[in-house]
Design a protein around this motif. Structure first.
Motif, mmCIF file in Angstrom:
data_model
loop_
_atom_site.group_PDB
_atom_site.id
_atom_site.type_symbol
_atom_site.label_atom_id
_atom_site.label_comp_id
_atom_site.label_asym_id
_atom_site.label_seq_id
_atom_site.Cartn_x
_atom_site.Cartn_y
_atom_site.Cartn_z
ATOM 1 N N GLN A 199 0.720 -0.972 0.135
ATOM 2 C CA GLN A 199 0.150 0.347 -0.036
ATOM 3 C C GLN A 199 0.822 1.218 0.131
ATOM 4 O O GLN A 199 0.276 2.333 -0.019
ATOM 5 C CB GLN A 199 -1.082 -0.038 1.258
ATOM 6 C CG GLN A 199 -1.990 -0.519 0.897
ATOM 7 C CD GLN A 199 -2.112 -2.228 1.105
ATOM 8 O OE1 GLN A 199 -0.466 -3.167 1.759
ATOM 9 N NE2 GLN A 199 -2.241 -2.596 0.488
ATOM 10 N N PRO A 254 -5.963 1.566 3.253
ATOM 11 C CA PRO A 254 -5.454 0.791 2.256
ATOM 12 C C PRO A 254 -5.348 -0.547 2.763
ATOM 13 O O PRO A 254 -5.829 -1.758 1.776
ATOM 14 C CB PRO A 254 -4.095 1.457 2.409
ATOM 15 C CG PRO A 254 -3.691 2.629 2.574
ATOM 16 C CD PRO A 254 -4.714 2.744 3.894
ATOM 17 N N PRO A 285 -3.657 1.576 -2.669
ATOM 18 C CA PRO A 285 -3.238 1.860 -1.885
ATOM 19 C C PRO A 285 -4.139 3.787 -1.977
ATOM 20 O O PRO A 285 -5.287 4.493 -1.791
ATOM 21 C CB PRO A 285 -2.422 3.035 -3.355
ATOM 22 C CG PRO A 285 -3.201 2.623 -4.703
ATOM 23 C CD PRO A 285 -4.457 1.612 -3.986
ATOM 24 N N THR A 341 -9.786 8.549 -1.417
ATOM 25 C CA THR A 341 -9.466 6.158 -1.442
ATOM 26 C C THR A 341 -10.410 5.426 -1.884
ATOM 27 O O THR A 341 -10.461 4.692 -1.823
ATOM 28 C CB THR A 341 -9.198 6.622 -0.251
ATOM 29 O OG1 THR A 341 -6.818 7.116 -0.244
ATOM 30 C CG2 THR A 341 -7.719 5.278 -0.143
#
Length: 425
Positions: A5, A71, A77, A131
């Motif tokens: 990650q 992550p 990521p 994310t």
């Protein structure tokens, strides 16, 4: 929790260590601030202490842990993370200014610090929100995190509004309705929503409860959000029936979560319970008692300062604080072990992760926190100030010991010639 990650250890570690030491600062100040808290919850030093806990301890720890764990949870990521290294200095400076403003009761400092907190939080929300939006996997925890980010944005906006009102007084009588909404969305919406959601990942991971399912967790998610929204709306319109209905839904969600946590522990493969699990069990018990007690206080109109102070202390330390303390006992050793000993595993003898902590001191801290908390709450409810100061000192000692224990793990990292921690060069 590093590696694929690509989250450098230097990103979460300052947040996690600062969170632990801000908890210690809270514990050291608690005995001195207790007399003021028992007189009026809105005294400047009391407000400073509360924000040391909520922003310096709890939010600081959540930021560091989530930047590292998300992550892993989504198997992807971090996104939009180009400016991530500026997150910590901006946030810690802003919190220091805000707390200093409350301590000295200087509105301009509160406004300056609050503005910085909003900028740091906005960046954090962009990073985590982007994310999560691109997450390859979306387990139950992701739902809780998305909701908590919405609450976080609302909480800091309301906080800055309250700070601006201190200077210009434009809210008038409406300010009295803003405060309970701010508290509800902060403690229940942002902090508790995050902690409940993350528990569904961390508790399973640390106790090896792979047979536990998300069926009740999805119901809890709906009930929690419905209760929080109803509570906030009820406070906004001064509608007692909606406040009571929201509190009832929230109580049901919390009790269901306590039952689901018990189910999780029943199916664990790691049968022996360690100090992290005992912290979590005590925290969930506090949570299960706190919400109905708060509902009773609202319904009966028991708004005496000592009662309110006892409820806030239960929320900050009993439920939220000691949960995070227990999780730090796992997260920090794991991160440091991965960085320091991971490349050496299998090639030479390396210590076990559990050996990086002083277990005896972890248990001493657990007893100080929990016995000190119970005794302090009793002293507060009985309005015995001197006793609350003594027992608050015991609680504070537990938090200091925990901070020393967590910080000691960092000594396993190698040092460069200049004495700087070798984390991510």
């Amino acid at each position: 929790m590093t590696g694929k990650q690509g989250v450098p250890l230097s990103v979460p570690l300052p947040f996690l260590l600062t969170g632990a030491w801000t908890a210690a600062l809270f514990g050291l100040l608690l005995p001195w601030i207790v007399p003021e808290a028992l007189l009026a919850p809105n005294f400047p030093h009391v407000l400073a202490l509360v924000h040391i806990a909520t922003l310096g301890w709890l939010t600081m720890t959540i930021m560091g842990a989530s930047l590292q764990l998300v992550p892993v949870i989504i198997v992807g990521p971090l996104r939009a993370a180009r400016l991530l290294r500026w997150q910590y200095p901006l946030y810690i400076l802003s919190v220091a200014l805000l707390v200093g403003g409350f301590w000295l009761m200087q509105p301009w400092l509160i406004i300056l610090g609050g503005t910085g907190v909003i900028l740091a939080v906005a960046h954090y929300v962009v990073v985590l929100g982007t994310t999560l939006a691109h997450a390859p996997k979306r387990p139950l925890t992701v739902r809780f995190l998305v909701a908590s980010l919405v609450y976080l944005c609302t909480v800091v906006s309301l906080g800055l509004t309250a700070a601006l009102n201190l200077q210009w007084g434009f809210l008038g009588a409406a300010f009295g309705r803003l405060l309970p909404i701010h508290i509800t969305l902060g403690l229940a919406g942002w902090l508790s929503m995050t902690l409940v959601g993350v528990s569904y990942t961390l508790a399973r991971m640390f106790s090896l409860a792979h047979g536990h399912d998300d069926r009740l967790g999805r119901v809890i998610f709906v009930l929690l959000n419905a209760g929080i929204v109803m509570l906030a709306t009820g406070f906004l319109g001064s509608w007692l029936f909606l406040v009571l209905l929201g509190g009832t839904l929230l109580t049901g969600a919390v009790w269901l979560f306590a039952y689901d946590y018990w189910r999780l522990l029943r199916v664990r493969y790691r049968k022996s319970l360690d100090v992290t699990q005992y912290h979590a069990i005590a925290a969930v018990a506090c949570f299960a008692l706190l919400v109905p007690a708060s509902l009773l206080v609202v319904a009966a109109g028991w708004t005496q300062p000592n009662v309110l102070a006892a409820l806030v202390l239960t929320a900050l330390v009993g439920w939220l604080g000691q949960s995070m303390t227990g999780y730090l006992y796992k997260i920090v050793p794991f991160l440091v072990w991965q960085k320091r000993y991971g490349p050496l595993a299998g090639r030479q003898k390396v210590p076990l992760m559990r050996e990086m902590l002083h277990e005896r001191w972890a248990w001493i801290s657990w007893w100080c926190i929990n016995l000190g908390l119970v005794a302090t709450l009793c002293a507060m409810l009985l309005n015995i100030t001197w006793l609350a100061q003594i027992t608050g000192g015991i609680l504070g000692a537990g938090l200091v010991i925990a901070a020393l224990n967590v910080s000691g793990v960092v000594s396993h990292l190698r040092l460069t010639r200049g004495g700087v921690l070798e984390t991510d060069r």
